[in-house]
Design a protein around this motif. Structure first.
Motif, PDB file in Angstrom:
ATOM      1  N   ILE A 159       0.819  -1.228   0.000  1.00 48.64           N
ATOM      2  CA  ILE A 159       0.000   0.000   0.000  1.00 48.64           C
ATOM      3  C   ILE A 159       0.848   1.271   0.000  1.00 48.64           C
ATOM      4  O   ILE A 159       0.649   2.164  -0.812  1.00 48.64           O
ATOM      5  CB  ILE A 159      -0.943   0.027   1.232  1.00 48.64           C
ATOM      6  N   PHE A 160       1.802   1.346   0.914  1.00 52.94           N
ATOM      7  CA  PHE A 160       2.565   2.585   1.073  1.00 52.94           C
ATOM      8  C   PHE A 160       3.499   2.837  -0.110  1.00 52.94           C
ATOM      9  O   PHE A 160       3.544   3.944  -0.645  1.00 52.94           O
ATOM     10  CB  PHE A 160       3.372   2.562   2.381  1.00 52.94           C
ATOM     11  N   VAL A 161       4.257   1.808  -0.503  1.00 51.41           N
ATOM     12  CA  VAL A 161       5.270   2.013  -1.550  1.00 51.41           C
ATOM     13  C   VAL A 161       4.633   2.496  -2.863  1.00 51.41           C
ATOM     14  O   VAL A 161       5.091   3.493  -3.435  1.00 51.41           O
ATOM     15  CB  VAL A 161       6.123   0.731  -1.748  1.00 51.41           C
ATOM     16  N   PRO A 162       3.559   1.852  -3.336  1.00 49.81           N
ATOM     17  CA  PRO A 162       2.941   2.343  -4.581  1.00 49.81           C
ATOM     18  C   PRO A 162       2.417   3.783  -4.467  1.00 49.81           C
ATOM     19  O   PRO A 162       2.311   4.482  -5.464  1.00 49.81           O
ATOM     20  CB  PRO A 162       1.763   1.384  -4.812  1.00 49.81           C
ATOM     21  N   HIS A 163       2.080   4.207  -3.260  1.00 51.17           N
ATOM     22  CA  HIS A 163       1.594   5.581  -3.078  1.00 51.17           C
ATOM     23  C   HIS A 163       2.712   6.531  -2.651  1.00 51.17           C
ATOM     24  O   HIS A 163       2.440   7.690  -2.315  1.00 51.17           O
ATOM     25  CB  HIS A 163       0.489   5.613  -2.010  1.00 51.17           C
ATOM     26  N   CYS A 164       3.962   6.035  -2.656  1.00 50.25           N
ATOM     27  CA  CYS A 164       5.111   6.857  -2.214  1.00 50.25           C
ATOM     28  C   CYS A 164       4.836   7.491  -0.850  1.00 50.25           C
ATOM     29  O   CYS A 164       5.030   8.701  -0.659  1.00 50.25           O
ATOM     30  CB  CYS A 164       5.435   7.947  -3.220  1.00 50.25           C
ATOM     31  N   ALA A 165       4.370   6.683   0.093  1.00 46.28           N
ATOM     32  CA  ALA A 165       4.039   7.198   1.424  1.00 46.28           C
ATOM     33  C   ALA A 165       4.886   6.507   2.487  1.00 46.28           C
ATOM     34  O   ALA A 165       5.404   5.411   2.256  1.00 46.28           O
ATOM     35  CB  ALA A 165       2.556   6.965   1.709  1.00 46.28           C
ATOM     36  N   VAL A 166       5.026   7.167   3.621  1.00 41.17           N
ATOM     37  CA  VAL A 166       5.784   6.579   4.732  1.00 41.17           C
ATOM     38  C   VAL A 166       4.943   6.620   5.999  1.00 41.17           C
ATOM     39  O   VAL A 166       3.943   7.339   6.075  1.00 41.17           O
ATOM     40  CB  VAL A 166       7.108   7.336   5.010  1.00 41.17           C
ATOM     41  N   TYR A 167       5.400   5.848   6.976  1.00 37.14           N
ATOM     42  CA  TYR A 167       4.710   5.780   8.271  1.00 37.14           C
ATOM     43  C   TYR A 167       5.599   6.372   9.353  1.00 37.14           C
ATOM     44  O   TYR A 167       6.772   6.014   9.481  1.00 37.14           O
ATOM     45  CB  TYR A 167       4.387   4.321   8.614  1.00 37.14           C
ATOM     46  N   LEU A 168       5.056   7.313  10.097  1.00 34.69           N
ATOM     47  CA  LEU A 168       5.755   7.849  11.264  1.00 34.69           C
ATOM     48  C   LEU A 168       5.032   7.369  12.516  1.00 34.69           C
ATOM     49  O   LEU A 168       3.806   7.426  12.588  1.00 34.69           O
ATOM     50  CB  LEU A 168       5.733   9.378  11.267  1.00 34.69           C
ATOM     51  N   SER A 169       5.815   6.916  13.487  1.00 37.36           N
ATOM     52  CA  SER A 169       5.209   6.468  14.735  1.00 37.36           C
ATOM     53  C   SER A 169       5.382   7.542  15.800  1.00 37.36           C
ATOM     54  O   SER A 169       6.420   8.205  15.858  1.00 37.36           O
ATOM     55  CB  SER A 169       5.882   5.175  15.198  1.00 37.36           C
ATOM     56  N   THR A 170       4.368   7.720  16.630  1.00 40.73           N
ATOM     57  CA  THR A 170       4.552   8.579  17.796  1.00 40.73           C
ATOM     58  C   THR A 170       5.509   7.874  18.748  1.00 40.73           C
ATOM     59  O   THR A 170       5.832   6.703  18.556  1.00 40.73           O
ATOM     60  CB  THR A 170       3.215   8.853  18.512  1.00 40.73           C
ATOM     61  N   VAL A 171       5.923   8.552  19.789  1.00 42.68           N
ATOM     62  CA  VAL A 171       6.976   8.038  20.660  1.00 42.68           C
ATOM     63  C   VAL A 171       6.394   7.692  22.025  1.00 42.68           C
ATOM     64  O   VAL A 171       5.623   8.463  22.584  1.00 42.68           O
ATOM     65  CB  VAL A 171       8.096   9.086  20.806  1.00 42.68           C
ATOM     66  N   GLY A 172       6.775   6.564  22.515  1.00 46.60           N
ATOM     67  CA  GLY A 172       6.428   6.280  23.915  1.00 46.60           C
ATOM     68  C   GLY A 172       5.554   5.092  24.205  1.00 46.60           C
ATOM     69  O   GLY A 172       6.019   4.110  24.681  1.00 46.60           O
ATOM     70  N   TYR A 173       4.253   5.144  24.037  1.00 50.38           N
ATOM     71  CA  TYR A 173       3.539   6.093  23.175  1.00 50.38           C
ATOM     72  C   TYR A 173       2.876   7.245  23.921  1.00 50.38           C
ATOM     73  O   TYR A 173       2.032   7.923  23.381  1.00 50.38           O
ATOM     74  CB  TYR A 173       2.471   5.355  22.375  1.00 50.38           C
ATOM     75  N   GLY A 174       3.241   7.415  25.145  1.00 46.47           N
ATOM     76  CA  GLY A 174       2.465   8.365  25.933  1.00 46.47           C
ATOM     77  C   GLY A 174       2.885   9.818  25.839  1.00 46.47           C
ATOM     78  O   GLY A 174       2.582  10.598  26.726  1.00 46.47           O
ATOM     79  N   THR A 175       3.545  10.219  24.733  1.00 45.77           N
ATOM     80  CA  THR A 175       4.038  11.604  24.693  1.00 45.77           C
ATOM     81  C   THR A 175       2.958  12.602  24.292  1.00 45.77           C
ATOM     82  O   THR A 175       3.189  13.499  23.498  1.00 45.77           O
ATOM     83  CB  THR A 175       5.215  11.738  23.715  1.00 45.77           C
ATOM     84  N   GLY A 176       1.777  12.456  24.882  1.00 50.19           N
ATOM     85  CA  GLY A 176       0.647  13.300  24.500  1.00 50.19           C
ATOM     86  C   GLY A 176       0.846  14.772  24.793  1.00 50.19           C
ATOM     87  O   GLY A 176       0.426  15.636  24.008  1.00 50.19           O
ATOM     88  N   ALA A 177       1.482  15.088  25.910  1.00 51.51           N
ATOM     89  CA  ALA A 177       1.652  16.488  26.286  1.00 51.51           C
ATOM     90  C   ALA A 177       2.655  17.175  25.361  1.00 51.51           C
ATOM     91  O   ALA A 177       2.442  18.298  24.907  1.00 51.51           O
ATOM     92  CB  ALA A 177       2.103  16.582  27.740  1.00 51.51           C
TER      93      ALA A 177
END
Ligand code: SF4
Lengths: 322, 226
Positions: free
Chosen positions: B123-141
Motif C-alpha cells: 500500500i505505502f510504496v505504490p503511493h510513495c508514502a511513509v509511516y511515522l510512529s509517535t513516541v512512547g507512546y504516551g508523549t501526548g503532552a
C-alpha cells in the motif's frame, strides 16, 4: 460525617492530578531505567517520556492523550459515614469524572460496547468502575479516594495454570505475556507489572490489576518469599532484550508486584497486567473534620487486606496434628 | 552496547516533496510543520463506504493523516480546547488505507505501532508514502505543545468527537520516529528480529503449561483449557 461536597471537589482534583502528574515512585524508577538504557532508540524514547512529564506539569495538560479507563477505589474506616450515604458518594464520583473529562480536557474514551454510544464524559454503564475496601486503622472517620487511569486496550492476560505447572509454568506465562505485550510497544512499556496468583478467575484478574495499579515502585510483598519472586521476575522481564516501544533495550519492567489469593485446591490461576508509561494514580484521604491529605501511594495492600484466616474457636477435631 | 547514540533529527513538511520522503531512514526522528488532519475508522467509513465528500482540499492542504483522537472539547463559543494528543494503534485501519490514499493523496501516516512490511510494500510504496510512529507512546503532552492552533473540526456530529476530522496546525510537532521508508522496510520488524535471537536463552528453565489453549493448537479435536 464526611462532607459530600468535599468528596466531589477532592475527586475532581484527583482526576486532574492523576492525568497530569506522574507519581514520584514511577518517575524515579523510570529515571533510573533511562540512566542505564543502552539501546539507541529505547533510550531516546525514555528521554522523550521524561520530557513529556515535565511538559504535562508545566502546561497542566494530560500527559497522555489516551485517557485509559478512569476508575475509583474507595476505602473507608470502620466508622466512616458519608453525607447522603453510598448512593450520594457514587453520584459524586461519577460527576467528578464527567466534569473533569470536559474541564481538563481528557479524551472521552468510554462507549457502549455494541452501540458505541458516547456521552463524551467517560461515564456510562459500569463506568467508571467503583471498588470498595475497608480498613481498621487509623481510627477515626475517614475515606480514601484513589483514582487510577490505566491504559485500556493492551497489556492484560489471564491463564489457568495448575499446581503441577509450578514456578517454571508461572515464568513461562509471564515471559509469554511480556513478549506479546512488548512487540511494537503497544502496551507502552516499561511498565509496572502486576501479577495475580490464585483466587478465582475474576478475583485473579482483580488481584493482578491491583498489584499493578495500587502498589508503588519499590514496594515489596509482605511475604519474603513472594518478595524474592518479585525481584526475580523484574530481573527476568528486563533480560528479554526488549525496551520501550519494542526496540532493542534492557528495560521492560520498572517493577513487578505480585498479589495472591487463596484458590481452588486444584488450580493456580495467573493474571498479568502492565501499568504503562502513563502510570496514572492519585490518592486523597478526607477526614470528617474537613482535612484532606493528598498522596500517590494508595497503600491498599495492608496486613488487613491480606489477612490469612479468621479468629474463631476451632472445634477440637479441627486442630491440626503437629 | 555502551552509551546510546542519538538518532538523527529531521524537520519535515506535512506536504512533503518526494525528495524529502526519500531522505528518511528507519529510526530517524522527525518534527512536523504544517496542517495535519486526524482520520480513523469513522472518517474512513464515511468517506470510502458512504462516499461522503471530504471537507478538506487534499492533499493540497495536508498530506498527513494522524491516527488519533485528541483529548479535546469544544467550548460554548465554538473555540476549541485541546490538551494532549496520542496516537491510536494503526493496524486496525489497514483495510481502508489504500483507497484512502487514492482519495486523499496522503504521503505521511502517523500512528501507534506501525503496520507490517507486507502492508508497507503493498500500500505505502505504490503511493510513495511513509509511516511515522509517535513516541512512547504516551508523549501526548509534548505533541500537544506542537499544536499551534486547532484550525477546524469536521463531521463531529456524524461520527462523534473522538472520531471526527480535527484539523490542526503543527509547529515543530514531534518527536515522531520514521517506522517505514519508501522501500517499505519496517522498523519494528527489524527490532523484533534482533530481539528474537536472545529469546531461547530467556525461556530456559521455564516450561509450557500442562494444558494447552486454542491458538497453541489449532486442532479443535484437542482438549484445551479456557
Ligand atoms: S498504554 Fe498508557 S501511555 Fe500508552 S497510550 Fe495508553 S494510556 Fe497512553
Amino acid at each position: 460525617m464526611i462532607s459530600i461536597d468535599l468528596i466531589e471537589k477532592t475527586a475532581g482534583v484527583l482526576m486532574d492530578k492523576a492525568a497530569v502528574e506522574i507519581p514520584q515512585d514511577y518517575l524515579d524508577g523510570l529515571k533510573a531505567a533511562a540512566n542505564t538504557e543502552e539501546g539507541d532508540l529505547a533510550s531516546f524514547v525514555l528521554q522523550a517520556m521524561l520530557e513529556n512529564y515535565e511538559v504535562a506539569k508545566e502546561d497542566g495538560r494530560a500527559m497522555c492523550g489516551d485517557t485509559g479507563t478512569p476508575r475509583w477505589y474507595v476505602k473507608m474506616s470502620n466508622t466512616a459515614q458519608v453525607e447522603g450515604g453510598p448512593i450520594a458518594l457514587e453520584a459524586a464520583l461519577r460527576r467528578a469524572t464527567a466534569n473533569r473529562t470536559v474541564g481538563l480536557p481528557l479524551r472521552p474514551n468510554r462507549v457502549h460496547p455494541l452501540w458505541r454510544t458516547d456521552h463524551d464524559n467517560n461515564v456510562g454503564i459500569g463506568a467508571p468502575e467503583i471498588e470498595y475496601g475497608f480498613e481498621p486503622t487509623p481510627e477515626g472517620e475517614w475515606i480514601d479516594l484513589t483514582t487510577v487511569h490505566k491504559g485500556g486496550l493492551f497489556g492484560t492476560d489471564y491463564r489457568m495454570l495448575f499446581p503441577s505447572d509450578g514456578i517454571e509454568g508461572i515464568k513461562r506465562f509471564y515471559l509469554d505475556s511480556l513478549v506479546a505485550f512488548g512487540k511494537r510497544g503497544l502496551a507502552c512499556q516499561p511498565a509496572i507489572i502486576g501479577i495475580g496468583l490464585g483466587g478465582c478467575k475474576d478475583t485473579c484478574m482483580v488481584l493482578g490489576k491491583r498489584a499493578a495499579c495500587l502498589r508503588t515502585v519499590g514496594s515489596r510483598n509482605a511475604d519474603p518469599k513472594i518478595a524474592e519472586l518479585e525481584d526475580e521476575m523484574k530481573e527476568l522481564g528486563n533480560s528479554i532484550g526488549m525496551g520501550a516501544m519494542g526496540f532493542v533495550g534492557k528495560h521492560m519492567v520498572i517493577d513487578c508486584n505480585i498479589e495472591v489469593g487463596y484458590c481452588h485446591t486444584g488450580g493456580m490461576q495467573m493474571s498479568v497486567h502492565a501499568f504503562c508509561l502513563s502510570s496514572r494514580r492519585a490518592v486523597a484521604r478526607i477526614w470528617a473534620d474537613g482535612q484532606i491529605e493528598y498522596r500517590t501511594d494508595p497503600d491498599w495492600f495492608t496486613d488487613y487486606q491480606r489477612r490469612e484466616t479468621v479468629e474463631w474457636d476451632a472445634p477440637p477435631s479441627h486442630a491440626k496434628s503437629a | 552496547m555502551g552509551r546510546p547514540a542519538k538518532p538523527r533529527e529531521i524537520s519535515l513538511s506535512t506536504t512533503p516533496t518526494p525528495d524529502a520522503l526519500a531522505e528518511l531512514q528507519l529510526g530517524d526522528i522527525a518534527y512536523l510543520d504544517g496542517l495535519i488532519y486526524t482520520a480513523r475508522e469513522g472518517v474512513y467509513m464515511r468517506a470510502i463506504e458512504q462516499k461522503a465528500e471530504i471537507p478538506l482540499e487534499l492533499p493540497k492542504q495536508s498530506a498527513t493523516n494522524f491516527h488519533c483522537s485528541p483529548a479535546a472539547s469544544i467550548n460554548e463559543d465554538g473555540t476549541f480546547n485541546m490538551g494532549a494528543v496520542t496516537a491510536t494503534a494503526s493496524f486496525r485501519f489497514a483495510k481502508w488505507l489504500s483507497e484512502w490514499m487514492d482519495k486523499s493523496g496522503a504521503k505521511i501516516i502517523i500512528g501507534k505501532g506501525g503496520m507490517t512490511s507486507e502492508l508497507y510494500k503493498s500500500i505505502f510504496v505504490p503511493h510513495c508514502a511513509v509511516y511515522l510512529s509517535t513516541v512512547g507512546y504516551g508523549t501526548g503532552a509534548l505533541l500537544g505543545r506542537g499544536i499551534k492552533r486547532v484550525v477546524d473540526i469536521h463531521w463531529e456530529k456524524e461520527v462523534g468527537l473522538a472520531q471526527a476530522m480535527w484539523v490542526i496546525e503543527a509547529e515543530r510537532m514531534g518527536p515522531f520516529i520514521v517506522a517505514s521508508d519508501l522501500e517499505g522496510n519496517c522498523l519494528f520488524e527489524r527490532e523484533n528480529e534482533k530481539i528474537a535471537h536472545g529469546l531461547d536463552k530467556i525461556y530456559e528453565g521455564t516450561k509450557p503449561a500442562v494444558l494447552k489453549r486454542f491458538g497453541e493448537t489449532d486442532d479443535r479435536k484437542d482438549e484445551v483449557i479456557g
